[in-house]
Write a protein that holds these residues in place. Structure first.
Motif, PDB file in Angstrom:
ATOM      1  N   ASP A   6     -13.429   7.291 -10.708  1.00  0.00           N
ATOM      2  CA  ASP A   6     -12.986   6.198 -10.838  1.00  0.00           C
ATOM      3  C   ASP A   6     -12.616   5.389  -9.417  1.00  0.00           C
ATOM      4  O   ASP A   6     -12.117   5.921  -8.431  1.00  0.00           O
ATOM      5  CB  ASP A   6     -11.634   6.104 -11.622  1.00  0.00           C
ATOM      6  CG  ASP A   6     -11.070   4.886 -11.951  1.00  0.00           C
ATOM      7  OD1 ASP A   6     -10.369   4.349 -11.018  1.00  0.00           O
ATOM      8  OD2 ASP A   6     -11.325   4.317 -12.875  1.00  0.00           O
ATOM      9  N   ALA A  41      -4.670   3.090 -13.982  1.00  0.00           N
ATOM     10  CA  ALA A  41      -6.026   3.582 -13.640  1.00  0.00           C
ATOM     11  C   ALA A  41      -6.143   4.996 -14.139  1.00  0.00           C
ATOM     12  O   ALA A  41      -7.177   5.633 -14.228  1.00  0.00           O
ATOM     13  CB  ALA A  41      -6.349   3.187 -12.175  1.00  0.00           C
ATOM     14  N   ALA A  97      -9.396   4.682  -4.427  1.00  0.00           N
ATOM     15  CA  ALA A  97      -8.895   3.892  -3.327  1.00  0.00           C
ATOM     16  C   ALA A  97      -7.351   4.407  -3.294  1.00  0.00           C
ATOM     17  O   ALA A  97      -6.918   4.398  -1.989  1.00  0.00           O
ATOM     18  CB  ALA A  97      -8.997   2.497  -3.918  1.00  0.00           C
ATOM     19  N   TYR A  98      -6.724   4.774  -4.267  1.00  0.00           N
ATOM     20  CA  TYR A  98      -5.311   5.186  -4.264  1.00  0.00           C
ATOM     21  C   TYR A  98      -5.536   6.522  -3.458  1.00  0.00           C
ATOM     22  O   TYR A  98      -4.494   6.541  -2.524  1.00  0.00           O
ATOM     23  CB  TYR A  98      -4.627   5.494  -5.697  1.00  0.00           C
ATOM     24  CG  TYR A  98      -3.205   5.831  -5.481  1.00  0.00           C
ATOM     25  CD1 TYR A  98      -1.999   4.742  -5.708  1.00  0.00           C
ATOM     26  CD2 TYR A  98      -2.884   7.377  -5.358  1.00  0.00           C
ATOM     27  CE1 TYR A  98      -0.814   5.521  -5.557  1.00  0.00           C
ATOM     28  CE2 TYR A  98      -1.731   7.745  -5.222  1.00  0.00           C
ATOM     29  CZ  TYR A  98      -0.627   6.726  -5.597  1.00  0.00           C
ATOM     30  OH  TYR A  98       0.581   7.058  -5.329  1.00  0.00           O
ATOM     31  N   GLN A 151      -0.726  -0.793 -12.046  1.00  0.00           N
ATOM     32  CA  GLN A 151      -1.992  -0.615 -12.093  1.00  0.00           C
ATOM     33  C   GLN A 151      -2.576   0.588 -11.826  1.00  0.00           C
ATOM     34  O   GLN A 151      -3.548   1.169 -11.967  1.00  0.00           O
ATOM     35  CB  GLN A 151      -2.893  -1.739 -11.408  1.00  0.00           C
ATOM     36  CG  GLN A 151      -2.480  -1.731  -9.866  1.00  0.00           C
ATOM     37  CD  GLN A 151      -1.494  -3.022  -9.578  1.00  0.00           C
ATOM     38  OE1 GLN A 151      -0.658  -3.151 -10.333  1.00  0.00           O
ATOM     39  NE2 GLN A 151      -1.515  -3.653  -8.715  1.00  0.00           N
ATOM     40  N   ASP A 152      -1.660   1.113 -10.689  1.00  0.00           N
ATOM     41  CA  ASP A 152      -2.270   2.605 -10.223  1.00  0.00           C
ATOM     42  C   ASP A 152      -1.999   3.727 -11.450  1.00  0.00           C
ATOM     43  O   ASP A 152      -3.032   4.480 -11.732  1.00  0.00           O
ATOM     44  CB  ASP A 152      -1.338   3.021  -9.100  1.00  0.00           C
ATOM     45  CG  ASP A 152      -1.516   1.947  -7.899  1.00  0.00           C
ATOM     46  OD1 ASP A 152      -2.485   1.956  -7.736  1.00  0.00           O
ATOM     47  OD2 ASP A 152      -0.321   1.685  -7.018  1.00  0.00           O
ATOM     48  N   ARG A 206       0.784  -1.300  -0.080  1.00  0.00           N
ATOM     49  CA  ARG A 206      -0.260   0.065  -0.065  1.00  0.00           C
ATOM     50  C   ARG A 206       0.805   1.188  -0.009  1.00  0.00           C
ATOM     51  O   ARG A 206       0.137   2.252  -0.177  1.00  0.00           O
ATOM     52  CB  ARG A 206      -1.080  -0.056   1.353  1.00  0.00           C
ATOM     53  CG  ARG A 206      -1.864  -1.321   1.315  1.00  0.00           C
ATOM     54  CD  ARG A 206      -3.153  -0.934   0.689  1.00  0.00           C
ATOM     55  NE  ARG A 206      -4.019   0.182   1.193  1.00  0.00           N
ATOM     56  CZ  ARG A 206      -4.949  -0.174   2.224  1.00  0.00           C
ATOM     57  NH1 ARG A 206      -5.156  -1.505   2.675  1.00  0.00           N
ATOM     58  NH2 ARG A 206      -5.600   0.751   2.564  1.00  0.00           N
ATOM     59  N   ASP A 252     -10.815   2.879  -8.578  1.00  0.00           N
ATOM     60  CA  ASP A 252      -9.394   2.530  -8.227  1.00  0.00           C
ATOM     61  C   ASP A 252      -8.514   3.548  -7.924  1.00  0.00           C
ATOM     62  O   ASP A 252      -7.662   3.586  -6.987  1.00  0.00           O
ATOM     63  CB  ASP A 252      -8.500   1.915  -9.657  1.00  0.00           C
ATOM     64  CG  ASP A 252      -9.450   0.541  -9.958  1.00  0.00           C
ATOM     65  OD1 ASP A 252      -9.834  -0.323  -8.577  1.00  0.00           O
ATOM     66  OD2 ASP A 252      -9.286  -0.051 -10.918  1.00  0.00           O
TER      67      ASP A 252
END
Length: 269
Positions: A223, A161, A228-229, A157-158, A151, A225
């Motif tokens: 979005d 996204a 969440a980031y 993928q970050d 984390r 994702d």
């Protein structure tokens, strides 16, 4: 009765190795031939190593400075880019000498498709997002609180996204580390660097989009994702890097990489 004494047959003295006896001669012979052979083999190994290294260090363990390695790879790419540009100029010059109605029609078709393919530069207002790993001093506290250390790290993928959300927000052009992103662009993380079109870049990872800033920001906020980031960025135990800025003038250069897709082909019997 007189006893008859028997004696072993007389033999000569044992040869002294120090004085050139048989054993000493063998040893000196081995050294006389063995030493030049070892020297020749060593010289051959040094020659092969020099040829294979091409002026570089064959021991990759010495490359401990990732930033320096990234810079060296980028310099190598820049040199190759200059060579490619020169070859492209030669192709353009030779192509200009080709006449014919069909050739001219194909040239017009190429010019029409170039903007949508990302082959022409674009500029205008938009937004810029910067991503970076969380601070190293947060590692112990995050681990003690039960968070996975993943984390604290920016993943492939970050980045994807954010880029995908920008496209959904109507971006005219998107860049990563100043390079134009097109449909064939591959984004790959290696360690704490990202490889884009074969070039490694160190963080922070800067993603810019040309388009309406309000629509782009709304797409990022919508979005899951990306959200969440951003939640991890707001978490004081993680504080992974996330910065968003609206800008009046963003320059997105034309894409200069390869356009062909490489993919696996199924075997046929």
């Amino acid at each position: 009765m007189t006893d008859v004494a028997t004696r072993a047959p007389e033999t000569g003295p044992e040869p002294d190795p120090a004085e050139g006896g048989v054993a000493g001669g063998r040893r000196r012979g081995a050294w006389r031939w063995g030493t030049p052979v070892v020297l020749l083999l060593s010289g051959a190994l040094f020659t092969i190593s020099y040829a294979n290294s091409d002026g570089t260090d064959l021991r990759p363990g010495r490359y401990t400075d990732l930033a320096a390695l990234v810079e060296a790879e980028s310099d190598s790419y820049d040199a190759l880019r200059v060579e490619v540009d020169d070859l492209d100029s030669q192709i353009e010059r030779l192509s200009a000498g080709i006449a014919g109605t069909r050739v001219q029609r194909l040239r017009r078709e190429v010019a029409r498709l170039e903007p949508s393919a990302g082959l022409t530069p674009v500029s205008g207002e938009g937004i810029t997002v910067s991503l970076a790993d969380g601070p190293s001093e947060n590692v112990d506290a995050a681990e003690a609180a039960g968070y996975s250390l993943n984390r604290l790290v920016v993943h492939q993928q970050d980045i994807q996204a954010v880029v995908n959300a920008m496209w959904l927000g109507g971006a005219e052009a998107v860049t990563l580390q100043g390079q134009r992103i097109v449909s064939t662009t591959g984004i790959r993380c290696e360690g704490n660097a990202v490889t884009l079109q074969g070039i490694p870049y160190a963080q922070p990872f800067v993603i810019s989009a040309v388009g309406d800033p309000d629509r782009l920001q709304a797409a990022l906020e919508g979005d899951a994702d990306v959200q969440a980031y951003r939640d991890d960025a707001a978490n004081p135990l993680l504080e992974i890097g996330f910065d968003l800025d609206a800008e009046d003038d963003i320059e997105a250069p034309a894409y200069e990489g390869l356009l062909d897709l490489g993919y696996a082909r199924p075997l046929t019997s």
